[in-house]
Write a protein that holds these residues in place. Sequence first.
Motif, PDB file in Angstrom:
ATOM      1  N   GLY A  80      44.727 -13.061   8.572  1.00 14.20           N
ATOM      2  CA  GLY A  80      45.227 -13.633   7.282  1.00 14.20           C
ATOM      3  C   GLY A  80      44.235 -14.890   6.635  1.00 14.20           C
ATOM      4  N   LEU A  81      42.629 -15.166   7.443  1.00 17.66           N
ATOM      5  CA  LEU A  81      42.273 -16.246   7.039  1.00 17.66           C
ATOM      6  C   LEU A  81      41.221 -15.962   5.743  1.00 17.66           C
ATOM      7  CD1 LEU A  81      40.704 -17.371  10.313  1.00 17.66           C
ATOM      8  CD2 LEU A  81      42.410 -18.787   9.042  1.00 17.66           C
ATOM      9  N   LEU A  82      41.028 -13.922   5.739  1.00 24.10           N
ATOM     10  CA  LEU A  82      40.786 -13.397   4.069  1.00 24.10           C
ATOM     11  C   LEU A  82      42.315 -12.190   3.725  1.00 24.10           C
ATOM     12  CD1 LEU A  82      37.532 -12.599   5.467  1.00 24.10           C
ATOM     13  CD2 LEU A  82      37.715 -14.014   3.687  1.00 24.10           C
ATOM     14  N   GLU A  83      42.073 -12.863   2.658  1.00 18.11           N
ATOM     15  CA  GLU A  83      43.482 -11.448   1.960  1.00 18.11           C
ATOM     16  C   GLU A  83      42.364 -10.463   1.422  1.00 18.11           C
ATOM     17  OE1 GLU A  83      45.976 -13.320  -1.064  1.00 18.11           O
ATOM     18  OE2 GLU A  83      44.208 -14.209  -1.466  1.00 18.11           O
ATOM     19  N   PRO A  84      42.749  -9.310   2.692  1.00 19.00           N
ATOM     20  CA  PRO A  84      42.860  -7.934   3.103  1.00 19.00           C
ATOM     21  C   PRO A  84      43.118  -7.443   1.528  1.00 19.00           C
ATOM     22  CG  PRO A  84      44.396  -8.078   4.594  1.00 19.00           C
ATOM     23  CD  PRO A  84      44.306  -9.332   3.891  1.00 19.00           C
ATOM     24  N   GLN A  85      42.305  -6.296   0.830  1.00 20.56           N
ATOM     25  CA  GLN A  85      42.889  -5.377  -0.059  1.00 20.56           C
ATOM     26  C   GLN A  85      43.978  -4.357   0.417  1.00 20.56           C
ATOM     27  OE1 GLN A  85      38.887  -4.232   0.319  1.00 20.56           O
ATOM     28  NE2 GLN A  85      38.466  -6.595  -1.204  1.00 20.56           N
ATOM     29  N   ALA A  86      44.491  -3.487   1.042  1.00 15.89           N
ATOM     30  CA  ALA A  86      44.694  -2.376   2.030  1.00 15.89           C
ATOM     31  C   ALA A  86      45.340  -2.985   3.455  1.00 15.89           C
ATOM     32  CB  ALA A  86      44.848  -0.984   2.155  1.00 15.89           C
ATOM     33  N   GLY A  87      46.450  -2.606   3.853  1.00 15.09           N
ATOM     34  CA  GLY A  87      46.422  -2.283   5.508  1.00 15.09           C
ATOM     35  C   GLY A  87      47.255  -3.403   5.886  1.00 15.09           C
ATOM     36  N   HIS A  88      47.902  -3.581   6.617  1.00 12.90           N
ATOM     37  CA  HIS A  88      49.190  -4.638   7.035  1.00 12.90           C
ATOM     38  C   HIS A  88      48.934  -4.517   8.791  1.00 12.90           C
ATOM     39  CE1 HIS A  88      51.077  -0.818   6.010  1.00 12.90           C
ATOM     40  NE2 HIS A  88      51.981  -1.009   7.813  1.00 12.90           N
ATOM     41  N   VAL A  89      49.212  -5.067   8.716  1.00 13.40           N
ATOM     42  CA  VAL A  89      49.537  -5.350  10.790  1.00 13.40           C
ATOM     43  C   VAL A  89      51.398  -6.162  11.100  1.00 13.40           C
ATOM     44  CG1 VAL A  89      49.153  -7.697  12.318  1.00 13.40           C
ATOM     45  CG2 VAL A  89      47.193  -7.368  10.496  1.00 13.40           C
ATOM     46  N   LEU A  90      51.201  -5.267  12.009  1.00 12.46           N
ATOM     47  CA  LEU A  90      52.887  -5.271  12.809  1.00 12.46           C
ATOM     48  C   LEU A  90      53.019  -6.395  13.993  1.00 12.46           C
ATOM     49  CD1 LEU A  90      51.942  -2.015  11.272  1.00 12.46           C
ATOM     50  CD2 LEU A  90      54.617  -2.160  12.177  1.00 12.46           C
ATOM     51  N   TRP A  91      53.636  -7.317  14.627  1.00 15.02           N
ATOM     52  CA  TRP A  91      54.295  -7.886  15.477  1.00 15.02           C
ATOM     53  C   TRP A  91      55.481  -6.997  15.930  1.00 15.02           C
ATOM     54  CZ3 TRP A  91      51.388 -12.287  17.217  1.00 15.02           C
ATOM     55  CH2 TRP A  91      52.486 -12.705  18.120  1.00 15.02           C
ATOM     56  N   ASN A  92      55.284  -6.749  16.700  1.00 15.78           N
ATOM     57  CA  ASN A  92      56.794  -6.249  17.421  1.00 15.78           C
ATOM     58  C   ASN A  92      57.107  -4.830  17.031  1.00 15.78           C
ATOM     59  OD1 ASN A  92      55.548  -7.950  19.566  1.00 15.78           O
ATOM     60  ND2 ASN A  92      57.639  -9.076  19.326  1.00 15.78           N
ATOM     61  N   GLY A  93      56.347  -4.741  16.231  1.00 12.16           N
ATOM     62  CA  GLY A  93      56.285  -3.408  15.333  1.00 12.16           C
ATOM     63  C   GLY A  93      57.269  -3.726  13.933  1.00 12.16           C
ATOM     64  N   LEU A  94      56.954  -5.401  13.341  1.00 15.32           N
ATOM     65  CA  LEU A  94      57.596  -5.532  12.492  1.00 15.32           C
ATOM     66  C   LEU A  94      56.588  -6.225  11.383  1.00 15.32           C
ATOM     67  CD1 LEU A  94      60.308  -8.294  13.490  1.00 15.32           C
ATOM     68  CD2 LEU A  94      60.809  -6.046  12.681  1.00 15.32           C
ATOM     69  N   ALA A  95      56.446  -5.936  10.264  1.00 23.86           N
ATOM     70  CA  ALA A  95      54.850  -6.220   9.232  1.00 23.86           C
ATOM     71  C   ALA A  95      55.050  -7.930   8.936  1.00 23.86           C
ATOM     72  CB  ALA A  95      55.459  -5.431   7.942  1.00 23.86           C
ATOM     73  N   VAL A  96      53.933  -8.446   8.989  1.00 29.34           N
ATOM     74  CA  VAL A  96      54.009  -9.666   8.926  1.00 29.34           C
ATOM     75  C   VAL A  96      53.412  -9.794   7.529  1.00 29.34           C
ATOM     76  CG1 VAL A  96      52.667 -11.759   9.624  1.00 29.34           C
ATOM     77  CG2 VAL A  96      52.351 -10.637  11.317  1.00 29.34           C
ATOM     78  N   GLU A  97      54.185 -10.673   6.799  1.00 26.48           N
ATOM     79  CA  GLU A  97      54.049 -10.942   5.256  1.00 26.48           C
ATOM     80  C   GLU A  97      52.970 -11.545   5.061  1.00 26.48           C
ATOM     81  OE1 GLU A  97      57.717 -11.745   3.309  1.00 26.48           O
ATOM     82  OE2 GLU A  97      57.455  -9.037   3.318  1.00 26.48           O
TER      83      GLU A  97
END
Lengths: 308, 606
Positions: free
Chosen positions: B432-449
């Motif tokens: 999250g140090l840069l803002e991606p244009q697409a995609g996401h990251v999941l921590w233990n299956g939960l999306a990190v907002e």
Amino acid sequence: MLTLGEVYLVLAYAAMLASPIETIRTQLQQYQHADAAIARIRELLGARSTLAEPPEPVALPAGPLSVEFRSVTFAYEAEPVLHDLSFVLAPGRTLGLLGHTGSGKSTCARLLFRLYDPTAGAVCLGGVDLRHVDPQALRGRIGLVTQDVQLFDATLGDNVTLFDPAVSDARLLALLETLGLGPWLDRLPGGLDVQISPGQLSAGEAQLVALARVFVKDPDLVILDEASSRLDPETQALLERALYRLLAGRTAIVIAHRLSTLERADDVLLLRQGRAVEYGPLAALAADPRSHVARLWRAGAARQELLA
Amino acid sequence: MTGMNGVSQVGGVGHPASGPAALQEERPVWWFMGRILTYHPLPQLASGLCWILFHSWPLFPGLVAKAFFDALEGRTSDRLLGPLGATGVDLAAIVALVVALALVRAGFVYADVFAGTTAGFRLRGLLQRNLLARIFDRPGAAALPVTPGEAISTFRDDVETMWGAGWACDVVGFAIFAGGGVAILLWVDPRVTLLVFLPIVAVIVLGHVVRTRLVRLREESRAATARVTGSLGELFGAVQAIQVAGAEDRVVARLRRLGDERRDAMLRDRLLGLALDATFGNTAGLGAGLTLLVAARQIRSGEFTVGEFALFATYLMQVAEMTGFLSWIVATYQQMGVAFRRALRLLQGAPPETLVAHHPVPLAGPLPPVPSLVKRPADRLERLEVRGLTLRFPQSGGGIQDVSLVLERGSLTVVTGRIGAGKSTLLRALLGLLEPQAGHVLWNGLAVERPDHFFVPPRAAYVPQAPALLSGTLRENVLLGLTPEDPGELDARLERAVRSAVLERDLAGFPLGLDMPIGTRGVRLSGGQVQRVAAARALVREPELLVVDDLSSALDVETERRLWQRLAQRRGDLTILAVSHRPAVLQLADQVFMLTAGRASRRRPA
């Protein structure tokens, strides 16, 4: 007796005096500020470099410079970082400097650039003790690249030449081409005129800029202190082939961990805790099976890896 | 709030990484001023009152002057101060009254030093706090939309302009004086009075005419100042590079050129301001002279007493002074608009309210404690998943494209690839140090907002490629104010971190150990030591996820091998994502990804 008009005059003048008096008060306050500022500036101007400038500077010989450390001991504070270090590097040769982190490699580079004077012994270039050389002239002859790269908020061209308009774009492009940076430059929109803001280049790209910077001034001694550590192996290999072309006709000291960087070195100096462990031509040391260098060489070759 | 704030269950539908920036609502300058003045209402009110009284005070000396001359002339039947004249007060008393009134007026300025100065410092603190809070709230690698020079200029110069909002009270004082003055003068002589206030109308009209020019010149002078500040900052940070290149003269020449540009811009800015002041002041003075000429004729005809003339003369001088002040206010109001706009640019899309939101600013007493780091059960990492992460830099065309990878607990994942392939960008987009244009990251299956808020210790720690150390001791640099839940545990934690980062031998060589000052931004440490101190800084936070970018580039083989072995030993409770080219690291890796022009392909296990 005063007339009515005169009384009015006195009162009116008295009222008008208020504003200049207020101005004088403000000016006095500003004077005090200025006084304090001048005292601080004098303090700064009064600071003298501990490196004495020679009264009668000796000129360095022209062409590639020989490098000599004569029993050099050096301590930043109490604890010496270099102990009685001696070696001679002939003009035009390339020295590979090896050692663990903190073994004194970077200190050697700093002493050669005369950022410090040795605590004991002497550092000589072209046979002249650095303490007898004009510091400006000295720095004009040495090119130093460190791992720590500082970029300016300016164009790529200005970042390489450091704002020297005398360097033509053609020469700059030729230099970057020689360093194998042509394809990279082609990818940048605007080429040499692309505005570089800090953080826009990757750390590896910044190192390439720093490398190009040093050859702009055509130095007679080049010191590369971990100058390619942040590059990937392929880019590094490309760069090193180019580097040794640029090092021809100059004396060079290459501080590195990696075997490939040192393959083209003429001599090798192995440092351990500020002392020379081994020194000599790379070919001879590599051929002597009992030498540390040969052992590192074998280990490195076996693991396709790095030297210490 | 649980430890999982910032995380939500992934829905079935698409998941935008970042929405469009909220529409900026324009706010007028007076709205900001209102918010600023209500921050600490009581001291602000006291200070305002001082200035209101200060500016309306000249009403009294005028009346006293009138009584004085009427007394001199021997008139006792005065329409305004009849009783004073009637009692036949001696002149000495009137003079004493004039002096007393002047002293009281000076007293208001003195009183404001107590009420106004503290309030002013608080306001400045508040504005700077809000700017800084927003900058830290932004993704770290894109925190500043402008050069550091511009940011410093806003922090210093624009804030200085903004917190001067207290002149709103001057306007009130001016209005009271003008209102009272007009009433008294109208009562004395309506025709002559109208002449007095003509210049003020002229000021307001002229101020409106030059507004655009005023704003443009102020913006230019601020931008020029920012370039000088930025250049100075670079220069001080790059002394060695400049010396090494022998570029001292050229860099100074560049600074001189920027300084010349700044001087020109500032001169134009100041010249317009001073020209306005001079024009307004003299307009008012000419108006006053005209008025006096008219009044003098009426004295001769007997319609005007000398006392009334003195009253006019006193007020006119004040009016001239205040007209000049009014022109200053007209200009300052426009310049404040520039300052607010520049500050809002630094806020990068946050609502304008953010700039003047009321927060406590501790100016005295102990600083508020730093919250301690508490790891909750929910913070435990089982599996980290990156899905379709995309971030393209429009300028260079570089970045990453549709990168997906999975990290299991306790694994070591290495990302490798050529220069400019997007390796560092991948790490920064993930964190999250840069803002991606697409995609996401999941921590233990939960999306990190909000990854920038979520991937912080004790969940994640990051060691960048060129770590930034601060001036101070080693201990301060490693801890950075860290206070664990159990303070007694601190030493043990430090020891573990130092060992894992292979710093123990270096420490043994420092007579002061961890308390050794490392010089300006760590100049006394070698490149390898800087990297390992940064690693210790991350490890002492005992993160679940450790993200490292080219950690061992300045390390020799032996130290590097030991470092990675020790990191690998901690794999039971540590998941590692690393960028590296080094064979020693690649050999230890559980999986290796190769990045080529922003796309990832798995190399091991194939």
